[in-house]
Design a protein around this motif. Structure first.
Motif, PDB file in Angstrom:
ATOM      1  N   ASP A  35       0.839  -1.209   0.000  1.00  8.48           N
ATOM      2  CA  ASP A  35       0.000   0.000   0.000  1.00  8.48           C
ATOM      3  C   ASP A  35       0.867   1.250   0.000  1.00  8.48           C
ATOM      4  O   ASP A  35       0.602   2.219  -0.729  1.00  8.48           O
ATOM      5  CB  ASP A  35      -0.912   0.027   1.225  1.00  8.48           C
ATOM      6  CG  ASP A  35      -2.019  -1.005   1.174  1.00  8.48           C
ATOM      7  OD1 ASP A  35      -2.310  -1.503   0.074  1.00  8.48           O
ATOM      8  OD2 ASP A  35      -2.591  -1.308   2.243  1.00  8.48           O
ATOM      9  N   ALA A  36       1.897   1.249   0.835  1.00  6.48           N
ATOM     10  CA  ALA A  36       2.775   2.420   0.941  1.00  6.48           C
ATOM     11  C   ALA A  36       3.559   2.628  -0.347  1.00  6.48           C
ATOM     12  O   ALA A  36       3.741   3.769  -0.798  1.00  6.48           O
ATOM     13  CB  ALA A  36       3.725   2.256   2.129  1.00  6.48           C
ATOM     14  N   LEU A  37       4.051   1.543  -0.954  1.00  4.23           N
ATOM     15  CA  LEU A  37       4.773   1.669  -2.226  1.00  4.23           C
ATOM     16  C   LEU A  37       3.883   2.280  -3.306  1.00  4.23           C
ATOM     17  O   LEU A  37       4.313   3.164  -4.062  1.00  4.23           O
ATOM     18  CB  LEU A  37       5.269   0.300  -2.689  1.00  4.23           C
ATOM     19  CG  LEU A  37       6.428  -0.327  -1.925  1.00  4.23           C
ATOM     20  CD1 LEU A  37       6.657  -1.764  -2.394  1.00  4.23           C
ATOM     21  CD2 LEU A  37       7.716   0.483  -2.101  1.00  4.23           C
ATOM     22  N   VAL A  38       2.644   1.816  -3.381  1.00  5.55           N
ATOM     23  CA  VAL A  38       1.709   2.348  -4.371  1.00  5.55           C
ATOM     24  C   VAL A  38       1.452   3.827  -4.111  1.00  5.55           C
ATOM     25  O   VAL A  38       1.404   4.645  -5.047  1.00  5.55           O
ATOM     26  CB  VAL A  38       0.392   1.543  -4.356  1.00  5.55           C
ATOM     27  CG1 VAL A  38      -0.667   2.215  -5.227  1.00  5.55           C
ATOM     28  CG2 VAL A  38       0.641   0.111  -4.830  1.00  5.55           C
ATOM     29  N   ALA A  39       1.316   4.194  -2.835  1.00  7.76           N
ATOM     30  CA  ALA A  39       1.095   5.604  -2.491  1.00  7.76           C
ATOM     31  C   ALA A  39       2.295   6.455  -2.878  1.00  7.76           C
ATOM     32  O   ALA A  39       2.138   7.563  -3.412  1.00  7.76           O
ATOM     33  CB  ALA A  39       0.810   5.725  -0.992  1.00  7.76           C
ATOM     34  N   GLU A  40       3.515   5.959  -2.620  1.00  9.94           N
ATOM     35  CA  GLU A  40       4.703   6.724  -2.990  1.00  9.94           C
ATOM     36  C   GLU A  40       4.803   6.888  -4.501  1.00  9.94           C
ATOM     37  O   GLU A  40       5.153   7.966  -5.007  1.00  9.94           O
ATOM     38  CB  GLU A  40       5.971   6.057  -2.451  1.00  9.94           C
ATOM     39  CG  GLU A  40       7.209   6.905  -2.714  1.00  9.94           C
ATOM     40  CD  GLU A  40       8.512   6.296  -2.252  1.00  9.94           C
ATOM     41  OE1 GLU A  40       9.516   7.048  -2.191  1.00  9.94           O
ATOM     42  OE2 GLU A  40       8.554   5.081  -1.950  1.00  9.94           O
ATOM     43  N   LEU A 279      11.564   1.814   8.211  1.00 10.00           N
ATOM     44  CA  LEU A 279      10.286   1.312   7.720  1.00 10.00           C
ATOM     45  C   LEU A 279       9.101   1.966   8.430  1.00 10.00           C
ATOM     46  O   LEU A 279       8.130   2.376   7.779  1.00 10.00           O
ATOM     47  CB  LEU A 279      10.216  -0.204   7.901  1.00 10.00           C
ATOM     48  CG  LEU A 279       8.894  -0.860   7.479  1.00 10.00           C
ATOM     49  CD1 LEU A 279       8.635  -0.652   5.997  1.00 10.00           C
ATOM     50  CD2 LEU A 279       8.894  -2.345   7.835  1.00 10.00           C
ATOM     51  N   LYS A 280       9.146   2.068   9.739  1.00  6.66           N
ATOM     52  CA  LYS A 280       8.005   2.611  10.490  1.00  6.66           C
ATOM     53  C   LYS A 280       7.696   4.032  10.039  1.00  6.66           C
ATOM     54  O   LYS A 280       6.526   4.390   9.809  1.00  6.66           O
ATOM     55  CB  LYS A 280       8.304   2.573  11.989  1.00  6.66           C
ATOM     56  CG  LYS A 280       7.129   2.978  12.852  1.00  6.66           C
ATOM     57  CD  LYS A 280       7.445   2.791  14.339  1.00  6.66           C
ATOM     58  CE  LYS A 280       6.252   3.175  15.206  1.00  6.66           C
ATOM     59  NZ  LYS A 280       6.545   2.986  16.657  1.00  6.66           N
ATOM     60  N   SER A 281       8.722   4.858   9.904  1.00  7.38           N
ATOM     61  CA  SER A 281       8.533   6.236   9.455  1.00  7.38           C
ATOM     62  C   SER A 281       8.011   6.265   8.024  1.00  7.38           C
ATOM     63  O   SER A 281       7.143   7.086   7.684  1.00  7.38           O
ATOM     64  CB  SER A 281       9.856   7.001   9.560  1.00  7.38           C
ATOM     65  OG  SER A 281       9.751   8.282   8.981  1.00  7.38           O
ATOM     66  N   TYR A 282       8.536   5.379   7.190  1.00  8.12           N
ATOM     67  CA  TYR A 282       8.097   5.309   5.792  1.00  8.12           C
ATOM     68  C   TYR A 282       6.605   5.004   5.724  1.00  8.12           C
ATOM     69  O   TYR A 282       5.846   5.687   5.017  1.00  8.12           O
ATOM     70  CB  TYR A 282       8.908   4.235   5.069  1.00  8.12           C
ATOM     71  CG  TYR A 282       8.511   4.023   3.624  1.00  8.12           C
ATOM     72  CD1 TYR A 282       8.989   4.854   2.617  1.00  8.12           C
ATOM     73  CD2 TYR A 282       7.653   2.973   3.268  1.00  8.12           C
ATOM     74  CE1 TYR A 282       8.625   4.655   1.286  1.00  8.12           C
ATOM     75  CE2 TYR A 282       7.291   2.778   1.943  1.00  8.12           C
ATOM     76  CZ  TYR A 282       7.779   3.621   0.963  1.00  8.12           C
ATOM     77  OH  TYR A 282       7.409   3.429  -0.341  1.00  8.12           O
ATOM     78  N   ASN A 285       4.417   8.043   7.116  1.00  2.67           N
ATOM     79  CA  ASN A 285       4.367   9.216   6.245  1.00  2.67           C
ATOM     80  C   ASN A 285       3.553   8.959   4.982  1.00  2.67           C
ATOM     81  O   ASN A 285       2.772   9.821   4.556  1.00  2.67           O
ATOM     82  CB  ASN A 285       5.782   9.665   5.884  1.00  2.67           C
ATOM     83  CG  ASN A 285       6.422  10.493   6.970  1.00  2.67           C
ATOM     84  OD1 ASN A 285       6.161  11.683   7.109  1.00  2.67           O
ATOM     85  ND2 ASN A 285       7.266   9.861   7.770  1.00  2.67           N
ATOM     86  N   LEU A 286       3.722   7.796   4.388  1.00  9.51           N
ATOM     87  CA  LEU A 286       2.953   7.502   3.180  1.00  9.51           C
ATOM     88  C   LEU A 286       1.481   7.338   3.484  1.00  9.51           C
ATOM     89  O   LEU A 286       0.612   7.706   2.685  1.00  9.51           O
ATOM     90  CB  LEU A 286       3.512   6.258   2.483  1.00  9.51           C
ATOM     91  CG  LEU A 286       4.583   6.506   1.409  1.00  9.51           C
ATOM     92  CD1 LEU A 286       4.032   7.409   0.299  1.00  9.51           C
ATOM     93  CD2 LEU A 286       5.847   7.116   1.966  1.00  9.51           C
ATOM     94  N   HIS A 287       1.158   6.813   4.653  1.00 11.28           N
ATOM     95  CA  HIS A 287      -0.248   6.734   5.078  1.00 11.28           C
ATOM     96  C   HIS A 287      -0.856   8.124   5.189  1.00 11.28           C
ATOM     97  O   HIS A 287      -2.047   8.318   4.921  1.00 11.28           O
ATOM     98  CB  HIS A 287      -0.348   6.000   6.415  1.00 11.28           C
ATOM     99  CG  HIS A 287      -1.766   5.849   6.912  1.00 11.28           C
ATOM    100  ND1 HIS A 287      -2.660   4.968   6.336  1.00 11.28           N
ATOM    101  CD2 HIS A 287      -2.440   6.475   7.920  1.00 11.28           C
ATOM    102  CE1 HIS A 287      -3.822   5.060   6.961  1.00 11.28           C
ATOM    103  NE2 HIS A 287      -3.718   5.954   7.930  1.00 11.28           N
ATOM    104  N   GLU A 288      -0.023   9.104   5.582  1.00  9.35           N
ATOM    105  CA  GLU A 288      -0.473  10.493   5.693  1.00  9.35           C
ATOM    106  C   GLU A 288      -0.379  11.243   4.375  1.00  9.35           C
ATOM    107  O   GLU A 288      -0.677  12.435   4.315  1.00  9.35           O
ATOM    108  CB  GLU A 288       0.376  11.220   6.754  1.00  9.35           C
ATOM    109  CG  GLU A 288       0.264  10.662   8.161  1.00  9.35           C
ATOM    110  CD  GLU A 288      -1.116  10.907   8.759  1.00  9.35           C
ATOM    111  OE1 GLU A 288      -1.673  11.989   8.496  1.00  9.35           O
ATOM    112  OE2 GLU A 288      -1.633  10.007   9.461  1.00  9.35           O
TER     113      GLU A 288
END
Length: 377
Positions: A35-40, A279-282, A285-288
């Protein structure tokens, strides 16, 4: 043409020499990470200002991702960058994750190149460096990849492993050649600070293989692969005709690329950016909806140093006309002045192109240092 790198930072276990950003264990939420990769990608895809030529999924261990999550990634890429321009789509795998069905699934998604971390065909070596697979599993994995219809296979090998002998290394090289893989990357074992291997050396639990033996191992590698028809196109890389890694070559010729995931680097042709290895920060931030990259500032002379170092890693070497197109005349004049004393001994060239001869590759770092900018900018 541009490249896209996607980092998968998860591993089932950590090799003792590895200093890449990766997290060992089986409790990671790979779905949340995709999900985060797609958002980035949605936030940064405009950095891909040129048609996408290469796509590379590395790690870590990308083969821990289920095929469904790979499909989500590929679909997301296709929505922002037409995939019909992609010439090379590589996925890194571990031998013990490979099945013909899994590779066939990747192939259906457009993957046409598999890079596999074999490291050795000697089980003693594999146990020492804490690899999960056996030599037999590596052989079976290559057969499974072929069975799935992928005919561009690269394997990684390591020499200079404590306890490894010239004879055992010879058998590993011979086995790699017998498999007929299209590409081989071979690296001298490095003792990177912070790794388990580094701690083992510092505490006297292991001793490095001596330089003369490492040189002999490298010489054996080069001669055997030459005889088998592999071209030596970069310090650590060998390929059968037509199978040089297009993605990795883009790093050495300064082709723009975008990197996604924690610890991934990007270069747009002028500016370098990197994502911090957290990873946790990544994920947060991408969730936001926020990018996490940091922009690196480079002086013109730092760009010069990097260019010289990267180009002289390759068999093609440094083309003076290309340098003139990228740098002001003073940089070209500086290089030509520094290279002159090295001609005939450490560098070969004709005024239009310069390279390090194969016989001097093992001291390439020392040679390149002689060409670096040595006065404050």
């Amino acid at each position: 043409m541009a490249g896209l790198y996607i980092h998968i930072p998860f591993c089932a276990s950590k090799c003792i020499y590895c200093d890449f950003y990766s997290l060992a264990g089986s409790s990671h939420d790979t779905g949340q990470y995709v999900d985060a990769l797609v958002a980035e990608l949605k936030l940064r895809h405009r950095e891909l200002a040129e048609p996408l030529r290469t796509l590379y999924v590395g790690g870590g261990t990308p083969s821990l991702l289920p095929l469904g999550q790979f499909a989500r990634l590929v679909d997301a890429v296709g929505r922002v960058a037409p995939l019909d321009s992609v010439e090379e789509f590589t996925v890194e795998v571990n031998p013990d994750d490979v099945t013909a069905g899994y590779i066939a699934g990747l192939k259906e998604l457009g993957v046409n190149r598999i890079s596999m971390g074999v490291q050795s065909f000697d089980d003693r070596d594999l146990r020492f460096i804490n690899r999960r697979h056996t030599a037999r599993q590596a052989l079976e994995a290559v057969r499974a990849i072929r069975q799935a219809g992928v005919h561009n296979v690269s394997i990684d090998l390591i020499y200079g492993i404590p306890g490894q002998t010239l004879d055992s290394w010879s058998r590993t090289v011979d086995q790699a050649v017998a498999l007929g893989v299209e590409h081989i990357s071979a690296y001298s074992l490095m003792y990177e600070q912070g790794t388990r291997l580094w701690v083992m050396r510092q505490t006297g639990k292991v001793a490095e293989v001596d330089d003369d033996t490492c040189v002999a191992m490298y010489d054996l590698l080069v001669s055997r692969l030459h005889l088998a028809g592999y071209g030596h196109y970069e310090i650590s890389n060998f390929a059968l005709p037509g199978y040089c890694s297009r993605h990795n070559s883009s790093y050495w010729d300064l082709t723009p690329y975008l990197g996604l995931g924690p610890a991934a680097h990007s270069y747009d042709g002028h500016v370098r950016r990197y994502n911090p290895p957290r990873l946790k920060s990544y994920l947060h931030n991408l969730h936001e909806g926020k990018c996490v990259f940091v922009t690196e500032s480079e002086t013109d002379w730092q760009r010069y140093d990097e260019y010289v170092m990267l180009r002289l890693r390759t068999a093609a070497g440094l083309c003076v006309d290309d340098m003139k197109a990228r740098f002001e005349p003073r940089f070209v004049a500086y290089f030509l002045g520094k290279v002159q004393p090295l001609l005939g001994t450490s560098i070969v060239g004709d005024g239009t192109r310069y390279r390090i001869p194969e016989s001097r590759i093992m001291v390439a770092d020392a040679i390149t240092t002689e060409l670096m900018w040595d006065t404050p900018d």
